[in-house]
Design a protein around this motif. Structure first.
Motif, PDB file in Angstrom:
ATOM      1  N   ALA A 128       0.795  -1.270  -0.079  1.00  0.00           N
ATOM      2  CA  ALA A 128       0.074  -0.041   0.000  1.00  0.00           C
ATOM      3  C   ALA A 128       0.967   1.168  -0.049  1.00  0.00           C
ATOM      4  N   ALA A 129       2.000   1.410   0.683  1.00  0.00           N
ATOM      5  CA  ALA A 129       2.858   2.261   1.054  1.00  0.00           C
ATOM      6  C   ALA A 129       3.572   2.598  -0.427  1.00  0.00           C
ATOM      7  N   PHE A 130       3.942   1.645  -1.346  1.00  0.00           N
ATOM      8  CA  PHE A 130       4.599   1.665  -2.471  1.00  0.00           C
ATOM      9  C   PHE A 130       3.420   2.365  -3.340  1.00  0.00           C
ATOM     10  N   VAL A 131       2.463   1.759  -3.245  1.00  0.00           N
ATOM     11  CA  VAL A 131       1.470   2.406  -4.363  1.00  0.00           C
ATOM     12  C   VAL A 131       0.771   3.777  -4.170  1.00  0.00           C
ATOM     13  N   CYS A 132       0.620   4.004  -2.832  1.00  0.00           N
ATOM     14  CA  CYS A 132      -0.012   5.246  -2.837  1.00  0.00           C
ATOM     15  C   CYS A 132       1.230   6.470  -2.725  1.00  0.00           C
ATOM     16  N   ASP A 133       2.362   6.094  -2.322  1.00  0.00           N
ATOM     17  CA  ASP A 133       3.585   7.048  -2.625  1.00  0.00           C
ATOM     18  C   ASP A 133       3.842   7.298  -3.995  1.00  0.00           C
ATOM     19  N   GLY A 134       3.921   6.086  -4.608  1.00  0.00           N
ATOM     20  CA  GLY A 134       4.012   6.226  -6.217  1.00  0.00           C
ATOM     21  C   GLY A 134       2.781   7.078  -6.936  1.00  0.00           C
ATOM     22  N   LEU A 135       1.613   6.943  -6.787  1.00  0.00           N
ATOM     23  CA  LEU A 135       0.491   7.705  -6.850  1.00  0.00           C
ATOM     24  C   LEU A 135       0.846   9.172  -6.764  1.00  0.00           C
ATOM     25  N   ALA A 136       1.234   9.639  -5.560  1.00  0.00           N
ATOM     26  CA  ALA A 136       1.699  10.849  -5.199  1.00  0.00           C
ATOM     27  C   ALA A 136       2.719  11.523  -6.070  1.00  0.00           C
ATOM     28  N   ARG A 137       3.579  10.672  -6.336  1.00  0.00           N
ATOM     29  CA  ARG A 137       4.773  11.154  -7.456  1.00  0.00           C
ATOM     30  C   ARG A 137       4.144  11.368  -8.610  1.00  0.00           C
ATOM     31  N   CYS A 138       3.198  10.485  -9.215  1.00  0.00           N
ATOM     32  CA  CYS A 138       2.454  10.884 -10.469  1.00  0.00           C
ATOM     33  C   CYS A 138       1.239  11.908 -10.568  1.00  0.00           C
ATOM     34  N   GLY A 139       1.234  12.576  -9.512  1.00  0.00           N
ATOM     35  CA  GLY A 139       0.075  13.910  -9.470  1.00  0.00           C
ATOM     36  C   GLY A 139      -0.916  13.368  -8.818  1.00  0.00           C
ATOM     37  N   TYR A 140      -1.037  12.317  -8.004  1.00  0.00           N
ATOM     38  CA  TYR A 140      -2.504  11.980  -7.419  1.00  0.00           C
ATOM     39  C   TYR A 140      -2.163  12.210  -5.812  1.00  0.00           C
ATOM     40  N   SER A 141      -2.746  13.469  -5.448  1.00  0.00           N
ATOM     41  CA  SER A 141      -2.008  13.735  -4.002  1.00  0.00           C
ATOM     42  C   SER A 141      -2.685  12.880  -3.094  1.00  0.00           C
ATOM     43  N   TYR A 142      -1.971  12.726  -1.761  1.00  0.00           N
ATOM     44  CA  TYR A 142      -2.455  11.939  -0.820  1.00  0.00           C
ATOM     45  C   TYR A 142      -3.877  12.440  -0.222  1.00  0.00           C
ATOM     46  N   CYS A 143      -4.977  11.609  -0.100  1.00  0.00           N
ATOM     47  CA  CYS A 143      -6.222  11.881   0.386  1.00  0.00           C
ATOM     48  C   CYS A 143      -6.188  12.573   1.905  1.00  0.00           C
ATOM     49  N   SER A 144      -6.932  13.806   1.969  1.00  0.00           N
ATOM     50  CA  SER A 144      -6.669  14.576   3.124  1.00  0.00           C
ATOM     51  C   SER A 144      -7.434  13.732   4.181  1.00  0.00           C
ATOM     52  N   GLY A 145      -8.336  13.133   3.931  1.00  0.00           N
ATOM     53  CA  GLY A 145      -9.207  12.375   4.673  1.00  0.00           C
ATOM     54  C   GLY A 145      -8.692  10.853   5.437  1.00  0.00           C
ATOM     55  N   ASP A 146      -7.371  10.629   4.611  1.00  0.00           N
ATOM     56  CA  ASP A 146      -6.738   9.289   4.653  1.00  0.00           C
ATOM     57  C   ASP A 146      -7.500   8.123   4.544  1.00  0.00           C
ATOM     58  N   VAL A 147      -8.345   8.292   3.367  1.00  0.00           N
ATOM     59  CA  VAL A 147      -9.164   6.935   2.773  1.00  0.00           C
ATOM     60  C   VAL A 147      -8.004   6.613   1.831  1.00  0.00           C
ATOM     61  N   MET A 148      -7.159   5.612   2.534  1.00  0.00           N
ATOM     62  CA  MET A 148      -6.146   5.137   1.222  1.00  0.00           C
ATOM     63  C   MET A 148      -5.656   3.692   1.865  1.00  0.00           C
ATOM     64  N   ALA A 149      -5.039   2.806   1.194  1.00  0.00           N
ATOM     65  CA  ALA A 149      -4.870   1.636   1.716  1.00  0.00           C
ATOM     66  C   ALA A 149      -3.768   1.537   2.562  1.00  0.00           C
ATOM     67  N   THR A 150      -2.926   2.514   2.946  1.00  0.00           N
ATOM     68  CA  THR A 150      -2.179   2.647   3.970  1.00  0.00           C
ATOM     69  C   THR A 150      -2.674   2.775   5.463  1.00  0.00           C
ATOM     70  N   ASN A 151      -4.116   3.133   5.314  1.00  0.00           N
ATOM     71  CA  ASN A 151      -4.914   3.106   6.798  1.00  0.00           C
ATOM     72  C   ASN A 151      -5.285   1.661   7.133  1.00  0.00           C
ATOM     73  N   THR A 152      -4.931   1.109   8.177  1.00  0.00           N
ATOM     74  CA  THR A 152      -5.178  -0.194   8.299  1.00  0.00           C
ATOM     75  C   THR A 152      -6.881  -0.225   8.446  1.00  0.00           C
ATOM     76  N   ARG A 153      -7.594   0.792   8.683  1.00  0.00           N
ATOM     77  CA  ARG A 153      -9.055   0.741   8.703  1.00  0.00           C
ATOM     78  C   ARG A 153      -9.626   0.227   7.463  1.00  0.00           C
ATOM     79  N   TRP A 154      -8.989   0.910   6.405  1.00  0.00           N
ATOM     80  CA  TRP A 154      -9.134   0.601   5.051  1.00  0.00           C
ATOM     81  C   TRP A 154      -8.561  -0.620   4.246  1.00  0.00           C
ATOM     82  N   ARG A 155      -7.975  -1.500   5.108  1.00  0.00           N
ATOM     83  CA  ARG A 155      -7.290  -2.727   4.632  1.00  0.00           C
ATOM     84  C   ARG A 155      -7.817  -3.739   5.392  1.00  0.00           C
TER      85      ARG A 155
END
Length: 625
Positions: A392-419
């Motif tokens: 999850a960290a690899f994908v979310c960090d990679g997306l941020a590098r590609c112009g897709y900013s991190y979700c301000s509400g932390d709705v991302m697979a890096t959050n254990t709640r959503w994994r």
């Protein structure tokens, strides 16, 4: 008033919107009219040229075309055209030609603008037709060949590099090397102080090879002896397709581009090939060829070029949103491939989720990442979570590098709640639907727009089936969803004027996502859940809603048009920011829009406001507590 003007006045009185004008105003209009005659088959206006007048058909017949040459409309006596160009940047948007010998009344742009801005009934009558036209303009077929609608002006990225006729071959070679170009325009000296230099010819790399080096001529040979003098050129507002035909017809690879008889650039065959490659299919294929995050991040320029191109060519918001979503999904898929190459095969099966606008296929160039992970029910956190946390960290960090900013509400697979394992996701949706609270649904609404991107995507079909089955019959759940859908209201005051706010670099702005497209998507989602629609895209959901006949007659189409118009204003604003070198965002200042756009945007917000009132009536969100 002269006899000719009296005849014009009598004619205008018989046709709307003139028939609704006061007599004094109508006389003023009649006195301003310029009468023009066009023979059958002759062109009346061309795409992109200055829009100088509003055209009214006195007699004969006129054909109106789209930019790609397709017939759009036919007009006879009393018909009018040209208002769209006058209301949008004063450039002709629809070419027109005389089908028969035709007499036209031309009303000068200042007179038309004064009528439109100061006579509400006149503006309303004109706008009815104009809104219909707007709907057609932004609803081109998804499979249309875009070479057929773009103008060569979009290919120009620098002013032409020129050289005088008296220069030598070595001067030309040095100039081409220094400026990094493959061609030079060779110019004659000016005939007088008031006369600019004229093009005498063009010199290309090929000319130097074929006419100089292969002939063993000296480096001091004048460029006038080796240049191509039989010039072929295109006007700035001709189609890219026409430019390509010119190159093929004359076997040339470079074309000067003229505006008002002066060169403003040179396009090469490679420019056309490069431009044609900047479509979503090319970008997607490029994504899967990249070997690392750095290479993927380097494609940001191509993604933005693809977005800008679709906007320039009047693609609909659905076409643009779908293309950008496909690109975003492709970035996720390639990053997941790279993650598995680095981390090894996953210890248990999984599905990577796209949420929100990407799942709805409504993504734009300004977007953040909303994602989650569904894991196999055999998932054991102690043994398996390190792998999926790193993935999850690899994908979310990679997306941020590609112009897709991190979700301000932390709705991302890096959050254990959503994994979580599949059974826990099923329990979450069951809890949200059967025991809803406004707060729990406020936090989880985005999960009702979900799509599988990678892995066991068939699991998501089961989750969506669960949602559809349980949501349709849950009045309390729908009431809670409706309550939250009413939290973001359209930016209109009591007297239907815009309510603006300070937003980033904009001092008097409207956030078109927060106050426009998002609340539209929210209320459409509620209706879709109520009728058991399995669609994800808002326009597809609207189709199901209309078919279910739960809205007052005509309201479904109104919502469609409102969503399309607000989306396109938002999209064009982002494209204009990109073109100006600014950071694109979702805010727009109403004062920067034309009067037509402000009126239409106000209409769209009124449709949203009325739709929210109906939502409140139908689902009684007061029951949500």
């Amino acid at each position: 008033m002269q006899d000719e003007q009296l005849e014009i006045l009598d004619f205008l009185r018989r046709y709307p919107p003139f028939s609704e004008l006061p007599e004094e105003t109508l006389r003023r209009v009649a006195s301003s009219v310029d009468v023009r005659y066009f023979r059958a088959g002759s062109r009346i206006v061309e795409f992109g040229e200055p829009a100088l007048a509003w055209h009214v058909v006195r007699s004969g017949a006129v054909e109106i075309f789209r930019r790609n040459g397709m017939l759009y409309n036919r007009l006879t006596a009393g018909g009018y055209f040209g208002e769209f160009g006058l209301l949008h940047r004063k450039r002709v948007r629809f070419p027109a030609a005389a089908l028969e010998d035709t007499l036209l009344y031309l009303i000068p742009e200042p007179v038309f603008t004064d009528l439109f801005e100061n006579n509400e009934q006149f503006a309303d009558l004109v706008e009815i037709e104009d809104r219909t036209r707007l709907r057609h303009v932004v609803s081109r077929r998804a499979d249309a060949n875009q070479l057929m609608s773009a103008t060569v002006e979009v290919l120009i990225n620098r002013a032409p590099v020129t050289l005088g006729c008296e220069a030598t071959a070595v001067d030309a070679a040095r100039r081409m090397t220094d400026d990094g170009v493959s061609s030079l325009l060779i110019m004659d000296a000016a005939g007088s102080a008031d006369e600019p230099p004229r093009m005498a010819g063009i010199l290309t790399d090929r000319d130097l090879r074929v006419r100089l080096l292969s002939q063993r001529l000296g480096h001091d040979t004048p460029v006038s002896e080796i240049m191509s003098s039989g010039l072929v050129w295109v006007e700035h507002n001709q189609l890219v397709f026409e430019a390509m035909l010119q190159m093929l017809r004359h076997n040339v690879h470079h074309l000067p581009v003229l505006r008002n008889h002066r060169p403003i650039g040179v396009i090469a065959l490679s420019d056309i090939i490069r431009y044609e490659s900047r479509n979503s299919l090319f970008v997607v294929s490029s994504i899967f060829r990249q070997q690392g995050v750095d290479e993927l991040a380097a494609l940001t320029t191509d993604v933005r070029a693809c977005f800008s191109r679709m906007v320039t060519e009047d693609a609909s918001s659905r076409m643009i949103g779908s293309a950008m979503a496909v690109i975003g999904r492709s970035f996720k898929q390639r990053l997941l491939e790279l993650a598995e190459e680095r981390l090894g095969p996953p210890p248990v099966p999984y599905c990577f989720l796209a949420l929100g606008s990407m799942a709805r296929q409504e993504q734009l160039i300004v977007t953040d990442q909303d994602n989650a992970l569904v894991l196999d029910n055999s998932f054991d956190p102690a043994r398996h979570d390190d792998y999926f946390r790193n993935l999850a960290a690899f994908v979310c960090d990679g997306l941020a590098r590609c112009g897709y900013s991190y979700c301000s509400g932390d709705v991302m697979a890096t959050n254990t709640r959503w994994r979580q394992p599949l059974r826990k996701w099923e329990a979450c949706f069951t809890e949200w639907i059967e025991r809803p609270t406004p707060q729990s649904l406020l936090d989880s609404a985005i999960f009702f727009d979900l799509d599988g991107v990678w892995g066991k995507t068939e699991w998501i079909d089961g989750l969506r089936s669960l949602i559809t089955r349980r949501a349709k019959g849950s009045s309390r759940f729908l009431a809670c969803m409706a309550r939250n859908a009413l939290l973001r209201t359209p930016p209109l005051g009591f007297f239907k004027d815009f309510v603006v706010e300070s937003d980033g670099r904009h001092t008097r702005a409207i956030n078109l996502k927060r106050r426009g497209t998002a609340p539209l998507a929210d209320l459409i989602r509620v209706h879709a859940l109520a009728v058991g629609s399995v669609a994800l895209n808002s326009f597809e959901r609207l189709r199901d809603i209309i078919d279910a006949d739960i809205l007052p007659r005509g309201r479904g189409q109104d919502l469609h048009d409102a969503l399309e118009f607000v989306s396109m204003v938002r999209i064009r604003n982002q494209a204009e920011d990109l073109a100006a070198g600014n950071t694109p965002d979702n805010s727009i200042e109403p004062e920067s829009l034309s009067e037509f756009e402000r009126k239409s945007l106000r209409d769209a917000f009124m449709i949203l406001g009325n739709a929210q009132k109906y939502l409140k009536f139908r689902y009684q969100p007061g029951r949500a507590g």
